[in-house]
Design a protein around this motif. Structure first.
Motif, PDB file in Angstrom:
ATOM      1  N   ALA B 497      21.778  57.617  -2.465  1.00 44.37           N
ATOM      2  CA  ALA B 497      21.457  58.694  -3.407  1.00 44.37           C
ATOM      3  C   ALA B 497      21.354  60.022  -2.663  1.00 44.37           C
ATOM      4  N   ILE B 498      20.755  59.987  -1.476  1.00 43.55           N
ATOM      5  CA  ILE B 498      20.570  61.228  -0.718  1.00 43.55           C
ATOM      6  C   ILE B 498      21.916  61.736  -0.191  1.00 43.55           C
ATOM      7  N   ARG B 499      22.755  60.807   0.245  1.00 46.04           N
ATOM      8  CA  ARG B 499      24.113  61.209   0.660  1.00 46.04           C
ATOM      9  C   ARG B 499      24.794  61.983  -0.480  1.00 46.04           C
ATOM     10  N   ASP B 500      24.683  61.441  -1.694  1.00 50.90           N
ATOM     11  CA  ASP B 500      25.391  62.063  -2.807  1.00 50.90           C
ATOM     12  C   ASP B 500      24.858  63.454  -3.148  1.00 50.90           C
ATOM     13  N   ILE B 501      23.531  63.652  -3.081  1.00 51.95           N
ATOM     14  CA  ILE B 501      23.058  65.009  -3.404  1.00 51.95           C
ATOM     15  C   ILE B 501      23.374  65.990  -2.281  1.00 51.95           C
ATOM     16  N   LEU B 502      23.341  65.515  -1.055  1.00 50.81           N
ATOM     17  CA  LEU B 502      23.700  66.429   0.039  1.00 50.81           C
ATOM     18  C   LEU B 502      25.176  66.799  -0.073  1.00 50.81           C
ATOM     19  N   ALA B 503      26.008  65.802  -0.389  1.00 47.67           N
ATOM     20  CA  ALA B 503      27.449  66.056  -0.471  1.00 47.67           C
ATOM     21  C   ALA B 503      27.779  66.957  -1.661  1.00 47.67           C
ATOM     22  N   GLU B 537      28.577  62.600  12.336  1.00 45.73           N
ATOM     23  CA  GLU B 537      29.840  62.645  11.602  1.00 45.73           C
ATOM     24  C   GLU B 537      29.586  62.207  10.178  1.00 45.73           C
ATOM     25  N   TRP B 538      29.936  63.052   9.245  1.00 44.21           N
ATOM     26  CA  TRP B 538      29.587  62.782   7.859  1.00 44.21           C
ATOM     27  C   TRP B 538      30.316  61.546   7.318  1.00 44.21           C
TER      28      TRP B 538
END
Ligand code: SF4
Ligand code: SF4
Lengths: 292, 539
Positions: B497-503, B537-538
């Motif tokens: 979930a955090i990956r998605d909001i950061l992205a 690396e993202w």
């Protein structure tokens, strides 16, 4: 009329005792539930091999319950604005309940004529606190946009009725009994000793009305959420943490449930089989080959 | 200026229309802090296409989490309503629903409508206080339906108690969706002075739909628990595929650590069986790799399992279905028993902790009552007990910690992760609020993996919004893209979930806000590493 009031009064006491007993029975019979807990802070799960650690004791739980109920701690921490009137109201109410208990005991155990003014001060002070708190709650319930949300109409009626009950009490004590504790105790003694039936059949309207109000509360009480609160402490619900130990009480009680049939009817469930079977059998065999 | 919003009443849930009760607009949303404060706001989620609207129910808020097909005719509608009622009866029966009857009844009966819980709910607050997301909205509707249709209160009493909700198909369809607008974070329950648990009511509603009507999000059911029971993992990884991943991990370890090791797999009699969320192998293999390095460096006796069910910690049943929950828990314990390990240790997966260690606890009887614990106390012993040689300077960048609801508020594991971070991250800073008062990442209860139609956008812009705000606030003094920052999220679903909001907010590219697990930071601090473990690396 007097007969009817007597019937309602003693009837309501009986009703109160019976429904309370039924609710307690329902509570004791209730199935043990899965461990669904919430935590205020660190728990035993912060240690490795937590199963070797001790849980909190019954005494600690009891103490925590007493503090919660006396000071409404949860409201104090989480909704301070609403806590002020609630606290006034509940403190008044607890004192008032104690005062009634005192009346009943005092009326039979000692000489009535020697009762001092202290009884009157106690009763009046508690009534006042309850009244102010109750009034403030009612006003907040009517004016505060959040406190109005979903509040069922019948509860407004409840608060008004409560205030009326308090007024009725004051009327009976201060106007009918002329603030005299000895006359009040005499009246109470008649009620609890079942004496002077003739007199009872023609009761004075003021105390009779108050008794009638009290009866309505006795009938309502077993259905109120107050009971639910007590059950919470009894049932390992919230702020309580009881792991399942081998050979323990929980295991025994769960075992019984596992023999019962599952009744849910969605296709993946296999309705009708025992819980034990449903949980351990496969609905479809697992795929063990590697072509996935 | 904000347009004045239509007031939504409880009764609106049964409005016989296809029109959504609300449509959330950009202006409604809770504002975000810099650097997103000044950016033009956009509507949180797109409308469904005409075709989708025609086929699927979306009359709650224009979002579809369930892809619930519309009934073809009146009879079908009536049948479904009837089944809902049968399910509701079962939910309220101590025989049929013994597993959760107590807390459910407690929650239904003890609410005094003080609304203390509303201000606790991230979904309600983020959406700009949308009435339908209020924690008590669904509970109160359910309560009133119960009073009217199950307890069958008379007309007058119904009016007085306000039980005037009509149970028709729109009500049922909207309730089904509404059960999936709550992430079961139980922050509301924590706040409730009476102990009423609106999160639980949401879960029980999900359960009614699943166990009685066969309605559940595809990601949780067919491709979740059903797939796990058939193949071994909800990601679809088979035992053979898993073996391949282990070899890949060994290569990674050699590259980073400079040592070639054999990762113990199916090693009978080990002290520890470590179980990962299998999503880690697919998306964040560095996490199991870091675990392996740390455990090997500390000389633990441990193993992974390649047995079917042995390499998957998830149990989506936790969120929607007791039967699936029980089935999967039993399978997982069985693996550990067969391997004759001393205990099972759950790796970075929050719901697996809560599911197997806590919720399933009372259905694991006799020899199935197998020792299970969290990785956190163990990791704390290794880090703080001097079992590893660590250099905190290797982690000298700003780090903040997300508290996964499942093992913090719902399990009481609050301090070990903090003691670890204080020891190895000189620039560790807390989010506010944190610990048991934390906010959900927005991906809880399956949201992180659900992506039907416009649900992912709903999640990113509404249920995760509070977390986004917290992260930005935690880093507000170091937003400069020259400073690399790390959001530590020690749970697979939270991480997603955090990956998605950061992205979706470009926060990595524009402000160098990165994310990852906890054990990666431990590995990164190890003196013996040949290369820095965290590669920034993202992915
Ligand atoms: S659930 Fe609790 S906090 Fe929320 S309205 Fe009811 S009593 Fe108040
Ligand atoms: S459980 Fe969490 S998301 Fe659900 S209503 Fe409560 S606070 Fe809101």
């Amino acid at each position: 009329m007097g007969g009817l009031i007597l019937f309602i009064f003693y009837g309501s006491i009986l009703f109160f005792i019976l429904t309370t007993a039924l609710r307690v029975k329902k509570c004791i019979d209730a199935p043990v539930h899965l461990h669904w807990e919430l935590y205020k802070g660190s728990s035993i799960y912060e240690s490795t091999e937590w199963w070797t650690k001790k849980e909190i004791t019954f005494g600690e739980k009891l103490w925590s319950m007493v503090l919660d109920l006396l000071f409404l701690r949860e409201f104090y921490h989480r909704n301070r604005r609403f806590w002020y009137p609630l606290y006034l109201f509940h403190t008044g109410l607890y004192l008032l309940i104690l005062w009634h208990a005192w009346l009943f005991i005092r009326a039979v155990v000692a000489d009535i004529e020697t009762a001092s003014i202290f009884g009157w001060v106690w009763g009046t002070f508690s009534t006042l606190l309850t009244f102010i708190g109750g009034m403030a709650i009612l006003i907040m319930r009517m004016r505060d946009e959040e406190l109005k949300v979903h509040y069922p109409p019948v509860h407004y009626v409840k608060w008004v009725f409560l205030l009326l009950t308090l007024i009725g009490g004051v009327y009976a004590v201060d106007l009918h009994f002329k603030s005299s504790i000895p006359s009040l105790l005499k009246y109470v003694r008649e009620q609890v000793t079942f004496a002077d039936f003739e007199h009872k059949l023609r009761p004075a309207p003021a105390p009779a009305l108050h008794v009638l109000f009290a009866s309505v509360w006795l009938i309502y009480l077993p259905f109120s959420h107050v009971y639910q609160l007590f059950f919470r402490y009894y049932h390992y619900l919230r702020w309580d943490d009881v792991p399942n130990r081998k050979g323990g009480e929980i295991e025994k009680r769960v075992r019984e449930h596992l023999e019962r049939p599952v009744t849910w009817s969605a296709p993946h469930i296999q309705s009708g089989k025992q819980w034990r079977e449903v949980a351990s059998e496969m609905q479809q065999p697992p795929i063990l080959d590697s072509n996935r | 200026m904000k347009a004045k919003r239509k007031k939504i009443r409880l009764q609106d849930i049964s409005l016989p229309t296809d029109e959504p009760l609300i449509t959330i607009r950009a202006d409604d949303l809770m504002p975000l802090p810099p650097p997103l404060a000044r950016e033009e706001k956009k509507d949180p989620y797109p409308s469904l296409s005409e075709e989708q609207k025609k086929r699927y129910e979306s009359s709650l808020d224009g979002v579809s989490a369930l892809s619930l097909p519309k009934p073809r005719n009146k009879e079908e509608e009536e049948k479904l309503v009837e089944r809902f009622l049968r399910g509701l009866e079962k939910l309220l029966s101590p025989n049929d629903n013994w597993l959760f009857w107590q807390p459910l009844i407690q929650s239904l009966e003890s609410c005094v409508r003080c609304q203390t819980c509303s201000d606790a709910c991230p979904v309600y607050l983020s959406s700009g206080n949308q009435e339908i997301y209020r924690p008590t909205y669904r509970s109160e509707i359910l309560r009133r339906i119960i009073n009217k249709y199950i307890k069958k209160r008379g007309k007058i009493l119904s009016k007085l108690t306000g039980d005037d909700i009509e149970l028709n198909w729109p009500t049922v369809a909207r309730l089904a969706e509404l059960a999936y607008r709550c992430s079961l974070c139980r922050r509301c329950a924590q706040r409730c002075p009476l102990g009423s648990d609106n999160g639980l009511i949401g879960r029980e509603l999900r359960k009614l739909f699943s166990q009685e009507m066969g309605i559940a999000p595809k990601e949780l059911h067919e491709s979740g628990t059903v797939q796990q029971l058939r193949v071994g993992a909800s990601t679809g990884i088979s035992p053979e595929a898993f073996q391949g991943m282990v070899e890949f991990m060994e290569d990674e370890i050699e590259e980073k650590w400079g040592r070639r090791i054999k990762i113990p797999v199916d090693k009978e009699g080990s002290d520890i069986l470590l179980i990962h969320n299998s999503g880690e192998f697919m998306s964040w293999i560095e996490n199991p790799v870091a675990f392996a390095i740390v455990f090997e460096a500390a000389g633990l006796s441990w193993t992974l399992s390649s047995e079917i069910y042995g390499y998957e910690a998830t149990n989506y049943g936790t969120w929607y279905d007791d039967v699936q929950l029980a089935r999967i828990s039993l399978k997982q314990v069985e693996v550990a028993r067969k391997l004759k390990v001393k205990k099972m240790v759950m790796a970075e997966c929050g719901h697996a902790h809560k599911g197997l260690i806590v919720i399933a606890d009372r259905i694991l009887l006799d020899e199935m009552n197998f020792p299970r614990e969290s990785f956190l106390p163990l990791l704390e012993e290794l880090v703080c007990g001097g079992k590893l040689e660590l250099d905190p300077q290797k982690n000298n960048f700003p780090v903040t910690l997300h508290d996964p609801c499942n093992f913090v508020r719902l399990m009481g594991i609050v301090e070990p992760q903090r003691r670890i971070l204080r020891k190895i991250c000189p620039q560790f800073r807390e989010m506010e609020p944190h610990g048991v008062e934390n906010y959900c990442c927005g991906g809880g209860s399956g949201f992180a993996i659900m992506s039907s139609m416009n649900f992912k956008e709903w999640r990113e812009n509404i249920s995760s919004r509070m977390k986004l705000k917290q992260i930005l606030e935690a880093f507000n003094d170091v937003l400069d893209p020259g400073i690399k920052k790390y959001v530590c999220a020690p749970c697979s679903n939270c991480k997603g979930a955090i990956r998605d909001i950061l992205a979706s907010n470009g926060l990595w590219e524009r402000h160098s806000i990165y994310y990852g697990g906890l054990v990666e930071l431990v590995a990164n601090a190890m003196v013996a590493m040949k290369k820095p473990f965290i590669d920034w690396e993202w992915h």
